[in-house]
Design a protein around this motif. Structure first.
Motif, PDB file in Angstrom:
ATOM      1  N   GLU A 182       3.494   3.444  -1.882  1.00  0.00           N
ATOM      2  CA  GLU A 182       4.006   3.642  -3.235  1.00  0.00           C
ATOM      3  C   GLU A 182       5.523   3.501  -3.316  1.00  0.00           C
ATOM      4  OE1 GLU A 182       3.347   7.548  -4.919  1.00  0.00           O
ATOM      5  OE2 GLU A 182       3.123   6.681  -6.923  1.00  0.00           O
TER       6      GLU A 182
ATOM      7  N   ARG B 273       0.836  -1.210   0.000  1.00  0.00           N
ATOM      8  CA  ARG B 273       0.000   0.000   0.000  1.00  0.00           C
ATOM      9  C   ARG B 273       0.865   1.252   0.000  1.00  0.00           C
ATOM     10  NH1 ARG B 273      -3.001  -1.299   5.439  1.00  0.00           N
ATOM     11  NH2 ARG B 273      -0.796  -1.709   5.871  1.00  0.00           N
TER      12      ARG B 273
ATOM     13  N   ALA C 257       4.120  -2.130 -15.408  1.00  0.00           N
ATOM     14  CA  ALA C 257       3.915  -1.653 -16.779  1.00  0.00           C
ATOM     15  C   ALA C 257       5.024  -0.697 -17.200  1.00  0.00           C
ATOM     16  CB  ALA C 257       2.546  -0.979 -16.891  1.00  0.00           C
ATOM     17  N   LYS C 258       5.351   0.236 -16.310  1.00  0.00           N
ATOM     18  CA  LYS C 258       6.430   1.188 -16.618  1.00  0.00           C
ATOM     19  C   LYS C 258       7.729   0.447 -16.932  1.00  0.00           C
ATOM     20  CE  LYS C 258       5.118   5.221 -13.814  1.00  0.00           C
ATOM     21  NZ  LYS C 258       5.437   5.935 -12.560  1.00  0.00           N
TER      22      LYS C 258
ATOM     23  N   PHE D 130      -3.147  -1.489  -8.066  1.00  0.00           N
ATOM     24  CA  PHE D 130      -2.882  -0.404  -9.015  1.00  0.00           C
ATOM     25  C   PHE D 130      -1.404  -0.027  -9.001  1.00  0.00           C
ATOM     26  CE2 PHE D 130      -2.163   4.247  -8.913  1.00  0.00           C
ATOM     27  CZ  PHE D 130      -2.210   4.478 -10.280  1.00  0.00           C
ATOM     28  N   LEU D 131      -0.855   0.175  -7.808  1.00  0.00           N
ATOM     29  CA  LEU D 131       0.567   0.545  -7.719  1.00  0.00           C
ATOM     30  C   LEU D 131       1.447  -0.527  -8.360  1.00  0.00           C
ATOM     31  CD1 LEU D 131       0.770   1.868  -4.022  1.00  0.00           C
ATOM     32  CD2 LEU D 131       0.651   3.241  -6.126  1.00  0.00           C
TER      33      LEU D 131
ATOM     34  N   GLU E  76      -7.389  -0.478   0.133  1.00  0.00           N
ATOM     35  CA  GLU E  76      -5.945  -0.221  -0.007  1.00  0.00           C
ATOM     36  C   GLU E  76      -5.165  -1.508  -0.279  1.00  0.00           C
ATOM     37  OE1 GLU E  76      -4.867   1.952   3.517  1.00  0.00           O
ATOM     38  OE2 GLU E  76      -5.341   3.892   2.593  1.00  0.00           O
TER      39      GLU E  76
ATOM     40  N   GLY F  72       0.618  -2.887 -10.630  1.00  0.00           N
ATOM     41  CA  GLY F  72       0.429  -2.980 -12.071  1.00  0.00           C
ATOM     42  C   GLY F  72       1.081  -1.825 -12.807  1.00  0.00           C
ATOM     43  N   ARG F  73       0.927  -0.642 -12.260  1.00  0.00           N
ATOM     44  CA  ARG F  73       1.503   0.534 -12.916  1.00  0.00           C
ATOM     45  C   ARG F  73       3.025   0.460 -12.960  1.00  0.00           C
ATOM     46  NH1 ARG F  73       1.330   6.038  -9.817  1.00  0.00           N
ATOM     47  NH2 ARG F  73       3.079   4.899  -8.879  1.00  0.00           N
TER      48      ARG F  73
ATOM     49  N   GLU G 226      -0.788   8.212  -8.030  1.00  0.00           N
ATOM     50  CA  GLU G 226      -1.480   7.591  -6.893  1.00  0.00           C
ATOM     51  C   GLU G 226      -2.473   8.592  -6.321  1.00  0.00           C
ATOM     52  OE1 GLU G 226      -1.615   7.573  -3.362  1.00  0.00           O
ATOM     53  OE2 GLU G 226      -0.708   9.540  -3.234  1.00  0.00           O
TER      54      GLU G 226
ATOM     55  N   CYS H  97      -7.085  -3.408  -3.803  1.00  0.00           N
ATOM     56  CA  CYS H  97      -7.258  -2.653  -5.055  1.00  0.00           C
ATOM     57  C   CYS H  97      -6.131  -1.634  -5.285  1.00  0.00           C
ATOM     58  CB  CYS H  97      -8.629  -1.959  -5.037  1.00  0.00           C
ATOM     59  SG  CYS H  97      -8.979  -1.024  -6.538  1.00  0.00           S
ATOM     60  N   TYR H  98      -5.970  -0.743  -4.333  1.00  0.00           N
ATOM     61  CA  TYR H  98      -4.972   0.317  -4.495  1.00  0.00           C
ATOM     62  C   TYR H  98      -3.559  -0.262  -4.647  1.00  0.00           C
ATOM     63  CZ  TYR H  98      -2.003   4.251  -2.956  1.00  0.00           C
ATOM     64  OH  TYR H  98      -1.030   5.211  -2.840  1.00  0.00           O
TER      65      TYR H  98
ATOM     66  N   LEU I 266     -10.370  -3.774  -8.520  1.00  0.00           N
ATOM     67  CA  LEU I 266      -9.151  -4.411  -9.040  1.00  0.00           C
ATOM     68  C   LEU I 266      -9.392  -4.941 -10.450  1.00  0.00           C
ATOM     69  CD1 LEU I 266      -6.231  -5.489  -8.361  1.00  0.00           C
ATOM     70  CD2 LEU I 266      -7.354  -7.658  -7.776  1.00  0.00           C
TER      71      LEU I 266
ATOM     72  N   ALA J 187     -12.912   3.853 -13.837  1.00  0.00           N
ATOM     73  CA  ALA J 187     -13.638   2.575 -13.886  1.00  0.00           C
ATOM     74  C   ALA J 187     -13.464   1.812 -12.582  1.00  0.00           C
ATOM     75  CB  ALA J 187     -13.156   1.732 -15.068  1.00  0.00           C
ATOM     76  N   SER J 188     -12.275   1.858 -12.019  1.00  0.00           N
ATOM     77  CA  SER J 188     -12.046   1.148 -10.760  1.00  0.00           C
ATOM     78  C   SER J 188     -12.989   1.683  -9.680  1.00  0.00           C
ATOM     79  CB  SER J 188     -10.583   1.315 -10.336  1.00  0.00           C
ATOM     80  OG  SER J 188     -10.313   0.565  -9.177  1.00  0.00           O
TER      81      SER J 188
ATOM     82  N   PHE K   9      -2.391   4.583 -18.393  1.00  0.00           N
ATOM     83  CA  PHE K   9      -2.216   3.805 -17.163  1.00  0.00           C
ATOM     84  C   PHE K   9      -0.953   4.204 -16.408  1.00  0.00           C
ATOM     85  CE2 PHE K   9      -1.180  -0.426 -15.093  1.00  0.00           C
ATOM     86  CZ  PHE K   9      -2.186  -0.346 -14.147  1.00  0.00           C
ATOM     87  N   THR K  10       0.142   4.306 -17.125  1.00  0.00           N
ATOM     88  CA  THR K  10       1.416   4.581 -16.443  1.00  0.00           C
ATOM     89  C   THR K  10       1.538   6.037 -15.986  1.00  0.00           C
ATOM     90  OG1 THR K  10       2.466   4.947 -18.583  1.00  0.00           O
ATOM     91  CG2 THR K  10       2.695   2.754 -17.623  1.00  0.00           C
TER      92      THR K  10
ATOM     93  N   PHE L  70      -9.136   4.518 -18.440  1.00  0.00           N
ATOM     94  CA  PHE L  70     -10.069   4.740 -17.337  1.00  0.00           C
ATOM     95  C   PHE L  70      -9.754   3.883 -16.105  1.00  0.00           C
ATOM     96  CE2 PHE L  70     -12.680   6.211 -20.984  1.00  0.00           C
ATOM     97  CZ  PHE L  70     -12.985   7.477 -20.513  1.00  0.00           C
ATOM     98  N   ALA L  71      -8.498   3.535 -15.908  1.00  0.00           N
ATOM     99  CA  ALA L  71      -8.172   2.688 -14.756  1.00  0.00           C
ATOM    100  C   ALA L  71      -8.705   3.291 -13.459  1.00  0.00           C
ATOM    101  CB  ALA L  71      -6.660   2.465 -14.662  1.00  0.00           C
ATOM    102  N   ALA L  72      -8.500   4.579 -13.253  1.00  0.00           N
ATOM    103  CA  ALA L  72      -8.937   5.203 -11.998  1.00  0.00           C
ATOM    104  C   ALA L  72     -10.458   5.319 -11.937  1.00  0.00           C
ATOM    105  CB  ALA L  72      -8.305   6.591 -11.856  1.00  0.00           C
TER     106      ALA L  72
ATOM    107  N   LEU M  94      -9.453  -2.114 -13.049  1.00  0.00           N
ATOM    108  CA  LEU M  94      -8.154  -1.549 -13.432  1.00  0.00           C
ATOM    109  C   LEU M  94      -7.358  -2.560 -14.253  1.00  0.00           C
ATOM    110  CD1 LEU M  94      -5.267  -2.329 -11.752  1.00  0.00           C
ATOM    111  CD2 LEU M  94      -6.612  -1.385  -9.887  1.00  0.00           C
TER     112      LEU M  94
ATOM    113  N   PHE N   4      -5.608   8.384  -8.507  1.00  0.00           N
ATOM    114  CA  PHE N   4      -6.290   7.106  -8.287  1.00  0.00           C
ATOM    115  C   PHE N   4      -7.057   7.124  -6.961  1.00  0.00           C
ATOM    116  CE2 PHE N   4      -6.711   2.563  -7.371  1.00  0.00           C
ATOM    117  CZ  PHE N   4      -7.135   2.085  -8.601  1.00  0.00           C
TER     118      PHE N   4
END
Lengths: 239, 239, 239, 239
Positions: A66, A64, A124-125, A117-118, A110, A120-121, B102, A113-114, A160, B154-155, B97-98, B150-152, A163, B105
């Protein structure tokens, strides 16, 4: 065991599904980066994987946070290219709607889901520059159905799933396989077995190792036949 | 106008849909409790409703703040029994997405999901002792589909839908009608009209007053034929 | 009662929902064209509607027969412009999968799906030249979920839902409102009451008249806020 | 190649997906029973499989004919126990709703849905006495979405999906794995390549062999982690 110069990050490397995922990918030759809230609890898993000739790095990780997620993924990538990242944190709770505190609602979100997101992002980067990699999310039936008493858990799991779907639409055309695995059953743990015995039920339970094999199958899919979402359940599970 | 000794709380009484919901229920004789981030902006709506003989109380309300939501619902109930509570806060954003921070989100979730949880829970607590009342949530297509970028949003909207569904399963058997209205179109605002003109498109747009009438219809449903989820779109909307 | 120079065709004007739909639209001033397999059984409904000052034509109709459907719709249109067409034929059966005969599978499909296709297509042909009208289909939970023992019924109801959705996407932009109403409960009939009593259950049942009112609401929707699919259930129905 | 004393029946063994399924299971050592409308067209496939050391029986089969399906499955079972049965008949057509003839609507249903029912039921009857086996259905996006112009095709594919789901709920607890594979893309055929070239599009197409591998993966799943429904698409496919 042939080793690959690639890492697999497992966020939420808990005792059952998370640990089996680590073992399954270690058996494929990856170096595993395993994170969980209390990294000390990873000692038996580390021992087991090393005993079979595998490689694993264990870390204490609050997903949770970042900064911690950024550092965890960066360290995995620094060791060897991050090939697979799996988000596997759950937070199953059940409360009557009016007795769900704002603290519970926020905390479950947190964690389930949250933090996803952290994770996955950051994955991805890390993967986008080479247009390859896999980002997998462990989902649950509560990600598809808002059952009674599950306002907090279902809300987080729906979030989740959303996203993951949004990320999939954006990242898959760029070469990154995003998947959401719906696990429609309790897995076979001592606690679930005891509850089943109490209830006088006898049925096939889901082995966490079978869940891990599903992730292996997703990872093996070729680029022309990627699955975004699939679900698994034992033969006797009603749905 | 015949006045009813009942209140309708509208959380997110914005300029378009929110305002029309207030007017539509005011026209049915309810006393409206309207909350939005900047309560001063409610002055024209108050004037309009009072001019037509209706009753409305305008409040500044940050619905992400538990204490404020508790106080807002309590004040409505203290005025007259809370018959209908509508959560109407949106937070539509689109980011790669990237590039989703936070902060974005979390904030989108707090506005579009967490505030909805606080609202629904407080309304439920208030209505349960008399086993009657309506709790309606304004949803969007993003609550059903995680589109690219729409990750943020839609989530958060998936999360809102999940908690509405969970609340419905628990509260409907206790006499409280919970509904989630999926609005599958932009509504007719000056901004949307301009964008349509720029794009050279000419089509029927959704009048916010039509959305409000859908809520009136849901409120009028008898207990033996309640809708949990419905969706509306203009005749020419592709889906 | 003010009469409208418009007709409403009801295909499947059975004793409960179908009859209530006829009465509800007759009360709005429409001339009703009611068809069912044995038109003689419509006599009490005709008497009731005429006694309240309404207009109705009763016909024997096998809606699995293309010529009969064409003639039925044509006759309604010849009387006055067809404004609403409602397909209301069900065919609920439950058999173990391996004991479902090809005759049952085919017959259920012909009644619940194929007849709906013929009805919808003929209504569409009739309404398109004036770019207005409503085509409504009575659906069921079996149109969304293939439950155990419902291979024949669910297959037909899924099929009906698919054609309604396809028709909606094509016809709504041309001014014709297509809707699919999911009725998620048994309606209140003598037979259902008896079964509930046997099972020792006491709960709110769905009045067929409430189903009919849902159709009235759909018909009243303005063009900028049309619902394609909605579902209704009584307050105590688990889902 | 090691041969198994088990058969795999493929109903709809067409030139692309069907042929690849036959090859993939032949490579696993099964004796293949391949049926298609014109069995003579199976000659090249038979030659190819036999050249690689596999076993295949080719039959002319109209799967809309109950007697033929019964005989086909019985012959496979008589040769060796039927382990896997795959229904792979499609019937993709697109017509404006009002121009869809009753003949098209009925024929598409008979091919894509009714034949699937006959196939699944006969396979189930054959497999139930030993509580093992796999029954897989090839689905399409049209089984989940009623797109414009697809009233006939989507209606049939929705119907197929419903019967698969109903069969799964009944048969999986009895040891038979039922799955529905949603193929969300055209596969790589000469015809699709030409259309893509015309449209100036360049993207990864789905190799029919990849579809076949997905069936192999489903067949390999252990009983504690069965998938009922999954979907596959190439990396660049929008959805």
């Amino acid at each position: 065991m042939d080793h690959r110069n690639q890492t697999v990050a497992v966020i939420g490397a808990g005792d059952y599904i998370g640990a089996e995922i680590c073992k399954a990918f270690a058996a494929e030759g990856f170096t595993i980066f395993a994170g969980r809230r209390n990294g000390d609890k990873l000692a038996p898993l580390v021992a087991e994987i090393e005993a079979m000739g595998g490689r694993i790095e264990a870390r204490t990780l609050d997903a949770r946070n970042e900064d911690e997620v950024v550092a965890f993924i960066a360290e995995a990538e620094a060791t060897a290219p991050l090939e697979v990242c799996i988000f596997n944190i759950g937070a199953n709770v059940n409360f009557p709607f009016t007795e769900t505190t704002e603290r519970v609602f926020r905390k479950v979100w947190e964690m389930a889901c949250y933090a996803g997101f952290l994770t996955g992002r950051e994955a991805a980067k890390t993967m986008l520059p080479r247009n390859r990699g896999c980002i997998f999310f462990t989902g649950a039936t509560a990600g598809l159905r808002g059952g009674k008493g599950f306002a907090a858990f279902a809300s987080a799991k729906f979030g989740l799933r959303a996203l993951a779907e949004s990320a999939a639409r954006e990242l898959m055309p760029q070469g990154i396989h995003v998947a959401h695995l719906v696990i429609d059953s309790g897995v076979d743990t001592a606690w679930v077995r005891d509850r089943m015995a109490e209830a006088g039920k006898d049925r096939v339970l889901m082995d966490p190792a079978s869940v891990a094999q599903t992730y292996i199958q997703l990872w093996k899919q070729p680029r022309d036949a990627w699955t975004f979402e699939t679900q698994i359940r034992p033969m006797g599970e009603a749905w």
